[in-house]
Enzyme design. Structure first.
Site, PDB file in Angstrom:
ATOM      1  N   HIS A 167       0.837  -1.205   0.000  1.00  0.00           N
ATOM      2  CA  HIS A 167       0.000   0.000   0.000  1.00  0.00           C
ATOM      3  C   HIS A 167       0.872   1.255   0.000  1.00  0.00           C
ATOM      4  O   HIS A 167       0.611   2.205  -0.754  1.00  0.00           O
ATOM      5  CB  HIS A 167      -0.892  -0.025   1.240  1.00  0.00           C
ATOM      6  CG  HIS A 167      -1.726   1.196   1.439  1.00  0.00           C
ATOM      7  ND1 HIS A 167      -3.056   1.264   1.079  1.00  0.00           N
ATOM      8  CD2 HIS A 167      -1.423   2.415   1.976  1.00  0.00           C
ATOM      9  CE1 HIS A 167      -3.531   2.457   1.380  1.00  0.00           C
ATOM     10  NE2 HIS A 167      -2.564   3.177   1.927  1.00  0.00           N
ATOM     11  N   GLU A 168       1.919   1.251   0.824  1.00  0.00           N
ATOM     12  CA  GLU A 168       2.812   2.415   0.892  1.00  0.00           C
ATOM     13  C   GLU A 168       3.562   2.610  -0.421  1.00  0.00           C
ATOM     14  O   GLU A 168       3.755   3.746  -0.877  1.00  0.00           O
ATOM     15  CB  GLU A 168       3.797   2.250   2.047  1.00  0.00           C
ATOM     16  CG  GLU A 168       3.160   2.235   3.419  1.00  0.00           C
ATOM     17  CD  GLU A 168       2.312   3.467   3.686  1.00  0.00           C
ATOM     18  OE1 GLU A 168       2.724   4.569   3.269  1.00  0.00           O
ATOM     19  OE2 GLU A 168       1.250   3.325   4.296  1.00  0.00           O
ATOM     20  N   HIS A 177       1.493   4.453  -2.844  1.00  0.00           N
ATOM     21  CA  HIS A 177       1.478   5.913  -2.694  1.00  0.00           C
ATOM     22  C   HIS A 177       2.665   6.547  -3.419  1.00  0.00           C
ATOM     23  O   HIS A 177       2.539   7.648  -3.967  1.00  0.00           O
ATOM     24  CB  HIS A 177       1.524   6.294  -1.210  1.00  0.00           C
ATOM     25  CG  HIS A 177       0.196   6.193  -0.518  1.00  0.00           C
ATOM     26  ND1 HIS A 177      -0.935   6.813  -1.001  1.00  0.00           N
ATOM     27  CD2 HIS A 177      -0.169   5.566   0.635  1.00  0.00           C
ATOM     28  CE1 HIS A 177      -1.951   6.566  -0.185  1.00  0.00           C
ATOM     29  NE2 HIS A 177      -1.517   5.814   0.802  1.00  0.00           N
ATOM     30  N   GLU A 192      -6.165   6.981  -1.121  1.00  0.00           N
ATOM     31  CA  GLU A 192      -6.140   5.779  -0.284  1.00  0.00           C
ATOM     32  C   GLU A 192      -6.746   4.593  -1.036  1.00  0.00           C
ATOM     33  O   GLU A 192      -6.227   3.475  -0.987  1.00  0.00           O
ATOM     34  CB  GLU A 192      -6.901   6.022   1.017  1.00  0.00           C
ATOM     35  CG  GLU A 192      -6.202   6.974   1.974  1.00  0.00           C
ATOM     36  CD  GLU A 192      -4.886   6.426   2.510  1.00  0.00           C
ATOM     37  OE1 GLU A 192      -4.594   5.226   2.309  1.00  0.00           O
ATOM     38  OE2 GLU A 192      -4.148   7.188   3.134  1.00  0.00           O
TER      39      GLU A 192
END
Length: 295
Positions: free
Chosen positions: A154-155, A158, A213
């Site tokens: 997930h990071e 980003h 997100e």
């Protein structure tokens, strides 16, 4: 910075407390934690963000902020945090575990990434525009390997989506706006060490939009699927974050956020997609572990 749906209130509190303790050096810390029973006595410290000095405005409205600026400022922030927090050594169990999981993902989707563990009691992980990924030991204490893969995926999402560029720019501008004086240079100026500390705090305290997100969640799921990891790990990771946000489950834990209202919804969204893809495997009841998962 999971800099993501996580509300880093404890990071902010630590920063505020550090105003009277310039560059507080941590003795033992365990820099975007399972403390049940005897584990409450662990010598971990909060992430150190140092004392922020007043920062002269850099002409926020006229500022030209490039990808190169994002990379440069991100590296400065991470380098500062690496120096001012305990980083797990190469033979530390946390580093060994992280390298086992992500050693083959140092080059991912066109990104060059580097990974380190901060031995702090805050629960978090973050990634920066320069490719730096930092995982907090306390997050590793409560997440399984599959859950860590999902969270860090997930990071990375980003970074790939350039959300971290927006976050570091916002952090820079917020820090610059603290001082009434202004500069109309229109370019990013060099920062002092204390200014970098303040910018690092603003970066870690930043939140992404719901759209960002959601896109990072999708990236994480696709990352898991493409690498034949169990996508249910993303579901159980969010379920644990939802549990952490509930006051009734806080006994023995360092509460990192007042609430995490979207975690349950995001977990259900992942479940729905996994079912559609034929990848859903019921993990049963998700609970916070009673012992550290990093040995």
């Amino acid at each position: 910075m999971i800099k993501d749906e996580l509300d880093l209130l404890n990071v902010k509190k630590n920063y505020l407390s550090s105003r009277s303790k310039l560059k507080m050096i941590m003795k033992k810390m365990t820099l975007c934690l399972l403390f049940l029973g005897a584990m409450n006595a662990v010598s971990a410290q909060k992430i150190n963000l140092g004392k922020a000095a007043g920062i002269v405005s850099k002409g926020a409205k006229a500022l030209t902020f490039t990808n190169e600026d994002a990379v440069k400022l991100s590296k400065e922030s991470v380098d500062w945090m690496d120096k001012n927090n305990e980083v797990a050594g190469p033979k530390d169990p946390y580093t060994v575990r992280l390298n086992k999981l992500f050693g083959k993902h140092k080059s991912q989707d066109g990104l060059t990434l580097n990974y380190k563990v901060y031995k702090v009691k805050d629960i978090n992980a973050f990634a920066c525009a320069d490719g730096s990924v930092r995982v907090f030991s306390s997050l590793m204490d409560i997440m399984t390997d599959e859950e860590l893969l999902a969270v860090i995926g997930h990071e990375i999402g980003h970074v790939k989506n350039q959300d971290t560029k927006d976050a570091i720019k916002s952090a820079y501008l917020k820090a610059a706006a603290l001082d009434a004086a202004s500069s109309a240079s229109g370019t990013v100026a060099a920062l002092s060490e204390s200014q970098v500390g303040k910018m690092a705090n603003e970066f870690l305290d930043a939140s992404h939009s719901k759209k960002q997100e959601s896109e990072a969640d999708t990236y994480s799921y696709d990352f898991m699927k493409a690498n034949s990891y169990n996508v249910v790990g993303a579901y159980s990771a969010f379920k644990k974050l939802a549990l952490l946000s509930e006051g009734s489950t806080q006994t023995g834990f360092q509460k990192m956020f007042n609430s995490h209202p979207d975690s349950e919804k995001r977990a259900q969204a992942i479940k729905k997609r996994a079912e559609k893809d034929g990848l859903w495997k019921d993990p049963g009841t998700i609970a916070l572990p009673k012992t550290k998962l990093t040995k």
